[in-house]
Motif scaffolding. Structure first.
Motif, PDB file in Angstrom:
ATOM      1  N   GLU A 281      -9.047 -21.347  -6.713  1.00 24.37           N
ATOM      2  CA  GLU A 281      -8.380 -20.127  -5.806  1.00 24.37           C
ATOM      3  C   GLU A 281      -7.230 -19.564  -6.569  1.00 24.37           C
ATOM      4  N   PHE A 282      -7.009 -18.221  -6.312  1.00 29.46           N
ATOM      5  CA  PHE A 282      -6.119 -17.255  -6.822  1.00 29.46           C
ATOM      6  C   PHE A 282      -5.183 -16.529  -5.843  1.00 29.46           C
ATOM      7  N   ALA A 283      -3.958 -16.261  -6.261  1.00 38.71           N
ATOM      8  CA  ALA A 283      -3.257 -15.277  -5.111  1.00 38.71           C
ATOM      9  C   ALA A 283      -2.716 -14.158  -5.953  1.00 38.71           C
ATOM     10  N   VAL A 284      -2.417 -13.160  -5.028  1.00 39.10           N
ATOM     11  CA  VAL A 284      -1.641 -12.005  -5.724  1.00 39.10           C
ATOM     12  C   VAL A 284      -0.844 -11.616  -4.812  1.00 39.10           C
ATOM     13  N   VAL A 285       0.575 -11.366  -5.218  1.00 40.63           N
ATOM     14  CA  VAL A 285       1.710 -10.725  -4.360  1.00 40.63           C
ATOM     15  C   VAL A 285       1.711  -9.283  -4.784  1.00 40.63           C
TER      16      VAL A 285
ATOM     17  N   LEU B  45       2.051  -7.093   0.392  1.00 41.89           N
ATOM     18  CA  LEU B  45       0.622  -7.739   0.856  1.00 41.89           C
ATOM     19  C   LEU B  45       0.287  -9.024  -0.077  1.00 41.89           C
ATOM     20  N   LEU B  46       0.130  -9.782   0.633  1.00 40.64           N
ATOM     21  CA  LEU B  46      -0.591 -11.208   0.001  1.00 40.64           C
ATOM     22  C   LEU B  46      -2.047 -11.471   0.022  1.00 40.64           C
ATOM     23  N   LEU B  47      -2.641 -11.411  -0.975  1.00 41.97           N
ATOM     24  CA  LEU B  47      -3.928 -11.735  -1.312  1.00 41.97           C
ATOM     25  C   LEU B  47      -4.366 -13.123  -1.611  1.00 41.97           C
ATOM     26  N   LEU B  48      -5.193 -13.742  -1.029  1.00 41.11           N
ATOM     27  CA  LEU B  48      -5.585 -15.027  -1.395  1.00 41.11           C
ATOM     28  C   LEU B  48      -7.256 -14.809  -1.999  1.00 41.11           C
ATOM     29  N   LEU B  49      -7.534 -15.457  -2.860  1.00 39.45           N
ATOM     30  CA  LEU B  49      -8.973 -15.179  -3.453  1.00 39.45           C
ATOM     31  C   LEU B  49      -9.641 -16.471  -3.787  1.00 39.45           C
ATOM     32  N   ASP B  50     -10.895 -16.624  -3.416  1.00 41.16           N
ATOM     33  CA  ASP B  50     -11.530 -17.967  -3.781  1.00 41.16           C
ATOM     34  C   ASP B  50     -13.075 -17.706  -4.201  1.00 41.16           C
TER      35      ASP B  50
END
Length: 258
Positions: A139-143, A90-95
């Protein structure tokens, strides 16, 4: 307004350039250096300096998280792994919602403090095997490797709630509260996609979360990319018998149980 102290989570991940002692390293590799008189640990020191520079090149200097370059490299590797193994990812983009308002109201130093604290909170919500990065700006991202579809929304919702509940001190007598919007997309199993496509799919879900009112999670349903046994055989160079074919070898009628 006093300058907030740097986030411990951020500073602990960063390499201090003074610790690298670049002048000494330059002297060691200089053509005029007498190799016979070089200190016995010169090779080890040069290697540690190279490792430190590599670490600097992969970290965001403000938050201490992985930077965009490192994040995209991880995305490429994860796409390759999922294409070969068929496992979930899962890839999450967070703002951060209304982050410009924080800067305009409290100043850019306060904005930096918010970014550092959000980064620290996010780091407490992910596993060691996950990759958390500052993707750009606010903006952040999590794999998240091996994250099943049944748990994706739960993980993202826990992250959202953790940020929403936090009080972030931006001055000696001033605290602010921020929220985040999260968009997510699962990698295409058994299919060699591209990093840009995966990020774009997650970004579309982030846009939907923003459009729906912010401070919420929007995750794309895991796409169906089922691979048959025959296709797996072609992928791995192993011939699988067609479905429904129990045993290709001839049977002796006397061996029958009837």
């Amino acid at each position: 307004m006093p300058t907030p102290a740097a986030s411990p989570a951020a500073s602990s991940h960063l390499v201090d350039l003074h610790d690298l002692r670049l002048d000494e390293a330059r002297a060691l590799v200089s053509p005029v250096t007498n190799k016979a008189t070089a200190p016995p640990n010169a090779t080890r020191y040069l290697q540690s300096m190279i490792d430190g520079l590599c670490e600097l090149s992969l970290r965001d200097p403000l938050t201490g998280l992985a930077n965009r370059r490192h994040f995209l490299n991880v995305v490429e590797c994860e796409i390759d792994r999922v294409a070969r193994s068929g496992e979930s990812a899962l890839l999450l983009l967070l703002d951060i919602d209304h982050f410009k308002h924080v800067n305009d109201t409290h100043g850019h130093l306060a904005g930096d403090r918010v970014l550092q604290e959000v980064a620290r909170i996010l780091a407490t919500c992910v596993r060691p095997m996950d990759t958390l990065a500052r993707y750009g700006g606010e903006e952040f991202a999590v794999v998240l490797p091996g994250c099943q579809a049944a748990f994706g929304h739960t993980v993202a919702e826990r992250i959202r709630q953790s940020v929403e509940a936090a009080s972030i001190r931006v001055a000696s007598s001033k605290e602010v509260h921020v929220t985040i919007s999260i968009g997510g997309a699962f990698a295409l199993q058994w299919i060699r996609s591209t990093a840009s496509l995966w990020v774009d799919r997650a970004d579309l879900q982030l846009y939907k979360a923003k459009a729906a009112g912010r401070n919420r999670v929007h995750i794309e349903e895991q796409p169906s990319s089922t691979v048959t046994a025959e296709e797996k055989g072609l992928l791995f160079g192993t011939l699988y018998p067609p479905s429904g074919w129990d045993d290709p070898s001839p049977q002796n009628p006397t061996d029958s149980a009837f």
